[in-house]
Write an enzyme that holds these catalytic residues in place. Structure first.
Site, mmCIF file in Angstrom:
data_model
loop_
_atom_site.group_PDB
_atom_site.id
_atom_site.type_symbol
_atom_site.label_atom_id
_atom_site.label_comp_id
_atom_site.label_asym_id
_atom_site.label_seq_id
_atom_site.Cartn_x
_atom_site.Cartn_y
_atom_site.Cartn_z
ATOM 1 N N ASP A 107 0.816 -1.219 0.000
ATOM 2 C CA ASP A 107 0.000 0.000 0.000
ATOM 3 C C ASP A 107 0.845 1.262 0.000
ATOM 4 O OD1 ASP A 107 0.921 -0.361 2.533
ATOM 5 O OD2 ASP A 107 -1.016 -0.089 3.526
ATOM 6 N N LYS A 158 6.651 7.060 17.024
ATOM 7 C CA LYS A 158 5.830 8.258 17.205
ATOM 8 C C LYS A 158 6.472 9.275 18.179
ATOM 9 C CE LYS A 158 1.475 6.311 15.819
ATOM 10 N NZ LYS A 158 1.604 4.941 15.541
ATOM 11 N N ASP A 216 1.999 6.443 1.872
ATOM 12 C CA ASP A 216 1.515 5.211 2.479
ATOM 13 C C ASP A 216 -0.013 5.325 2.527
ATOM 14 O OD1 ASP A 216 0.584 3.382 4.274
ATOM 15 O OD2 ASP A 216 2.095 3.767 5.797
#
Ligand code: GTP
Length: 362
Positions: A107, A158, A216
């Site tokens: 993807d 993150k 993405d």
């Protein structure tokens, strides 16, 4: 050279569109998403692609068949979700041939130079090399810290704004030596969380910054952004065969019209819009930064912005579909209805009243 493409995810964040087809078959600038990647692999010297399939595997096998763009296509079928690492282990016998192999998240849309990545991998001599992409804000992703020799020192998941060790993130594209298979246990495994940190600890993992188009496609906005970037790269307005665009209608660049598209008087389409095959658009419509799947009908004076409309959906007259909304295949949105931001309409649903509360699923 061989490449494994991870194509078995459920694509839950793109429901309801992924309820009726795997994400890899979504259209992007009027081509099937994974076709963009296969073409790029074929032109980079890859000869065989192993598609690791699970969710809706048959739809993928039917579409891609045994060969495409001069690539041999082999399927590695899973009977349960194996994450991003398990499929590599499962397909080991199909991949190992004395050369390193590529692994790609199916993807991810990118035009990176795979040849350069492989060269860098061979030069550094590690067991694995991760393609890294530079982003303005890595806090949504995991940032990667490299030493001066491009060796990966650590991953920071993150990172809070301003604390990231770099602006480089994992692009979801790797070159692996067969020895990496020894680091992947059987079953469901996350390459990013379980395999790469181990390789980094042992000093056997390298990174290579790549440049170019990279998105993405996980969430609707990223899908629309990918569509925008690919259309921009194509630079212009593609018009398929048998399209009839009224002379008073306008198609703003960059946009793409598939085959047999009809556009009525005074409608304005684009920019950043893909209209798939056999879509019929009435008069006075406004469609902007959107993706319209095949066979959709859109009635007069309707407007669609930053939205995705599934196959054969029927958008009637004076309908408004607002930012981030997803309309499932065969759904009907009746005359005069407003679908506000971030609403998802399930396949085959008929909506006769406006939905004004953002984020609802109907
Ligand atoms: P979400 O459900 O929305 O998170 O999407 P996803 O299922 O695609 O998951 P994610 O974005 O994390 O997947 C990254 C890549 O790995 C995608 O190309 C998926 O198709 C693929 N992938 C995820 N899980 C599996 C799996 O169990 N098997 C295979 N073969 N591929 C997988």
């Amino acid at each position: 050279m061989k490449a494994l493409v991870l194509a078995g995810g459920f694509g839950t964040r793109l429901r309801p569109l992924s309820c009726t087809r795997p994400k890899m078959l979504f259209p992007l600038a009027n081509e099937v998403m994974l076709d963009w990647t296969l073409k790029n692999l074929a032109s980079s010297g890859v000869d065989t692609v192993v598609l690791a399939v699970n969710y809706m595997a048959e739809a993928l096998v039917r579409y891609f068949g045994p060969t495409k763009f001069d690539l041999g296509i082999i399927y590695s079928r899973e009977d349960r979700p194996l994450g991003t690492g398990g499929p590599i282990k499962k397909a080991a016998e199909l991949l190992v041939d004395g050369e390193p192999f590529l692994v790609l998240n199916g993807d991810v849309i990118s035009d990176i130079d795979y040849g350069q990545l492989i060269e860098h991998h061979k030069r550094k001599g590690g067991l694995a090399t991760i393609a890294l992409i530079r982003v303005p804000d890595p806090s949504r992703y995991g940032a990667v810290e490299l030493d001066g020799d491009d060796k990966v020192l650590r991953f920071v998941e993150k990172p809070e704004l301003g604390t990231a060790p770099s602006n480089l993130i994992n692009a979801g594209i790797y070159v692996l030596e067969k020895e990496v298979l020894d680091y992947i246990p059987d079953g469901k495994v996350s390459t990013e969380k379980e395999v790469f940190p181990l390789l980094a600890k042992e000093g056997k993992l390298y990174g290579h910054e790549v440049r170019g188009l990279w998105v993405d496609i996980g969430v609707p906005d990223a899908y629309l952004e990918a569509n925008h970037l690919v259309l921009e790269k194509l630079n212009g307005s593609a018009v398929g065969e048998g399209c009839v665009v009224d002379e008073t209608a306008t198609v703003l660049e960059p946009s793409s019209l598939g085959n047999g598209v009809l556009i009525g008087a005074h409608s304005v389409i684009g920019p950043d819009t893909s209209i798939s095959d056999h879509v019929q658009i009435g008069q006075g419509c406004r469609i902007e930064r959107s993706i319209i799947f095949p066979g959709v009908t859109i009635g007069d004076y309707s407007s669609i912005r930053n939205a995705i409309i599934g196959e054969n959906a029927s958008i009637e007259r004076w309908v408004k579909v607002e930012s981030g909304s997803l309309i499932g295949d065969y759904a009907t949105i009746s005359d005069g209805v407003t679908i506000t931001q971030g609403v998802s309409i399930c396949p085959s649903k008929t909506v006769t009243e406006s939905i004004l509360e953002p984020g609802q699923v109907m």
